[in-house]
Motif scaffolding. Structure first.
Motif, PDB file in Angstrom:
ATOM      1  N   VAL A  59       0.846  -1.190   0.000  1.00 30.07           N
ATOM      2  CA  VAL A  59       0.000   0.000   0.000  1.00 30.07           C
ATOM      3  C   VAL A  59       0.889   1.250   0.000  1.00 30.07           C
ATOM      4  O   VAL A  59       1.927   1.286   0.665  1.00 30.07           O
ATOM      5  N   GLN A  60       0.496   2.213  -0.806  1.00 34.17           N
ATOM      6  CA  GLN A  60       1.208   3.488  -0.921  1.00 34.17           C
ATOM      7  C   GLN A  60       2.699   3.293  -1.178  1.00 34.17           C
ATOM      8  O   GLN A  60       3.553   3.947  -0.571  1.00 34.17           O
ATOM      9  N   GLY A  61       3.008   2.365  -2.059  1.00 33.30           N
ATOM     10  CA  GLY A  61       4.385   2.194  -2.500  1.00 33.30           C
ATOM     11  C   GLY A  61       5.313   1.517  -1.524  1.00 33.30           C
ATOM     12  O   GLY A  61       6.542   1.639  -1.641  1.00 33.30           O
ATOM     13  N   ALA A  62       4.767   0.783  -0.556  1.00 34.35           N
ATOM     14  CA  ALA A  62       5.619   0.074   0.403  1.00 34.35           C
ATOM     15  C   ALA A  62       5.021  -1.288   0.725  1.00 34.35           C
ATOM     16  O   ALA A  62       3.800  -1.479   0.673  1.00 34.35           O
ATOM     17  N   TYR A  63       5.901  -2.239   1.044  1.00 31.92           N
ATOM     18  CA  TYR A  63       5.492  -3.578   1.460  1.00 31.92           C
ATOM     19  C   TYR A  63       5.490  -3.654   2.978  1.00 31.92           C
ATOM     20  O   TYR A  63       6.401  -3.136   3.634  1.00 31.92           O
ATOM     21  N   TYR A  64       4.463  -4.305   3.527  1.00 30.86           N
ATOM     22  CA  TYR A  64       4.348  -4.484   4.974  1.00 30.86           C
ATOM     23  C   TYR A  64       4.134  -5.963   5.269  1.00 30.86           C
ATOM     24  O   TYR A  64       3.356  -6.632   4.583  1.00 30.86           O
ATOM     25  N   ILE A  67       9.038  -2.067   4.064  1.00 29.97           N
ATOM     26  CA  ILE A  67      10.110  -1.938   3.078  1.00 29.97           C
ATOM     27  C   ILE A  67       9.567  -1.131   1.905  1.00 29.97           C
ATOM     28  O   ILE A  67       8.565  -1.498   1.288  1.00 29.97           O
ATOM     29  N   GLU A  68      10.214  -0.031   1.585  1.00 26.58           N
ATOM     30  CA  GLU A  68       9.799   0.754   0.437  1.00 26.58           C
ATOM     31  C   GLU A  68      10.005  -0.057  -0.845  1.00 26.58           C
ATOM     32  O   GLU A  68      11.024  -0.738  -1.006  1.00 26.58           O
ATOM     33  N   ALA A  69       9.048   0.028  -1.739  1.00 30.10           N
ATOM     34  CA  ALA A  69       9.125  -0.744  -2.984  1.00 30.10           C
ATOM     35  C   ALA A  69      10.376  -0.411  -3.777  1.00 30.10           C
ATOM     36  O   ALA A  69      10.967  -1.282  -4.433  1.00 30.10           O
TER      37      ALA A  69
END
Length: 278
Positions: free
Chosen positions: A115-120, A139-141
Motif C-alpha cells: 500500500v502506498q508504495g511500500a510492502y508491509y 520496506i519501500e518498494a
C-alpha cells in the motif's frame, strides 16, 4: 533484529514481489478437449474482452501461486485482495515458509500488505532489540524494484489481470471445453503467444527469477465464465509458472497503512543487502 533475519526477509520479499508484480479442471476428452478453433480471431476477441472487463473491475479476490527458479521449484502462494483502481494495493495471507520467515510468526502465516508504495509484513512482536514490540516490517518498494520499477508499479499494468493482456498477441488459440472452476461453469481456452511479439511484457515475465530460460513462447490457459469474466489463468514461460484463481471481482475494501508506532522500517537494511544496523 539480527542481520541474518533481515537477510531472510530480503529473500522473502523478492519472492513476494514476483507474486504481486503481476503474472485445473478435468478436460472433456481428447476430441472435445483439443478441438481446433473455428476462428482464432474470434477467440482472441473473446479473451481480449474478458481481459478488459476484468481490468475494469478495479479489484479482485484471488488465490495465486508463482513457481520460478528463485523459489527452488516450490510455489510461493498468496490468498487475498488486490485493488488497482487508484494505485496498486494488496492485502493477503501468505505461508511464512514460502517467504522464509517462519521464525517471525508462531502460527505459520504472514499477513502481507502492499500500500502506498511500500510492502508491509505482519509479524509477532519482536521480543528485544531496536524493533522490540513492533508488529509490522516495512520496506519501500524502491528498495526492491528500484525507483523506476516502483514508479511503474502504479502505472496500471501490475494488477493480477495483467497476464491476460498478453493474449492479444496470441497467434494460436484453441477451445479446450467447458469445465467447473470454483463452482463456476467456465470455457477453457489455450493460447500460445510468441515472446518476440510481447515486447516489454515478455521481457518482464521472463525476467522473473531469470526463469525465461530461452523459452520462445508463453502458454496461457484461461477459463472464462458465463458472465464473460476470467475465473482462472495459468501461464507458463520456461520454468516460470503463474497460477491465478479469480474468486470474485469488484470487492470493495480499504487497504490501510499499518500504524507507524507498530512498524519497523527495514528499508535501508534491504538496500544494504540484508545488513541490519543498530
Amino acid at each position: 533484529m539480527k542481520a541474518g533475519t533481515v537477510t531472510r526477509v530480503t529473500r522473502g520479499v523478492a519472492s513476494a514481489v514476483i507474486v504481486t508484480a503481476g503474472l485445473s479442471g478435468c478436460t472433456t476428452g481428447a476430441e472435445a478437449g483439443r478441438k481446433a478453433a473455428d476462428s482464432a480471431r474470434t477467440l482472441v476477441s473473446t479473451l481480449t474482452k474478458a481481459s478488459d472487463q476484468a481490468a475494469g473491475a478495479g479489484s479482485a479476490e484471488v488465490e495465486m501461486s508463482v513457481t520460478m527458479p528463485g523459489t527452488g521449484g516450490r510455489p510461493v502462494r498468496l490468498n487475498g485482495l488486490y485493488s488497482w483502481g487508484n494505485g496498486l494495493a494488496v492485502e493477503a495471507e501468505m505461508p511464512a515458509e514460502d517467504l522464509r520467515m517462519e521464525d517471525l510468526v508462531a502460527d505459520g502465516t504472514i499477513t502481507y500488505r502492499l500500500v502506498q508504495g511500500a510492502y508491509y509484513y505482519g509479524i509477532d512482536p519482536a521480543p528485544s532489540g531496536p524493533y522490540a514490540g513492533r508488529t509490522w516490517l516495512r520496506i519501500e518498494a524502491s528498495a526492491v524494484l528500484g525507483e523506476r520499477g516502483a514508479a511503474g508499479m502504479n502505472a496500471g499494468d501490475n494488477d493480477p489481470t495483467a497476464g491476460l493482456k498478453s493474449l492479444k498477441w496470441a497467434d494460436e488459440v484453441t477451445e479446450i471445453g467447458r469445465e467447473d472452476v470454483n463452482g463456476k461453469s467456465s470455457v477453457h481456452y489455450r493460447a500460445t503467444v510468441p515472446v518476440d511479439r510481447m515486447g516489454d511484457a515478455g521481457a518482464a515475465f521472463g525476467a522473473a527469477g531469470g526463469g525465461g530460460g530461452g523459452a520462445t513462447e508463453l502458454v496461457s490457459d484461461v477459463w472464462v465464465d458465463d458472465k464473460g469474466m476470467p475465473s482462472r489463468l495459468n501461464q507458463t514461460l520456461g520454468s516460470v509458472i503463474v497460477d491465478i484463481d479469480f474468486l470474485s471481482f469488484g470487492v470493495v475494501k480499504e487497504i490501510a497503512v499499518p500504524p507507524a508506532a507498530d512498524t519497523a522500517d527495514i528499508t535501508e537494511a534491504v538496500r544494504n543487502g540484508g545488513t541490519a544496523r543498530g
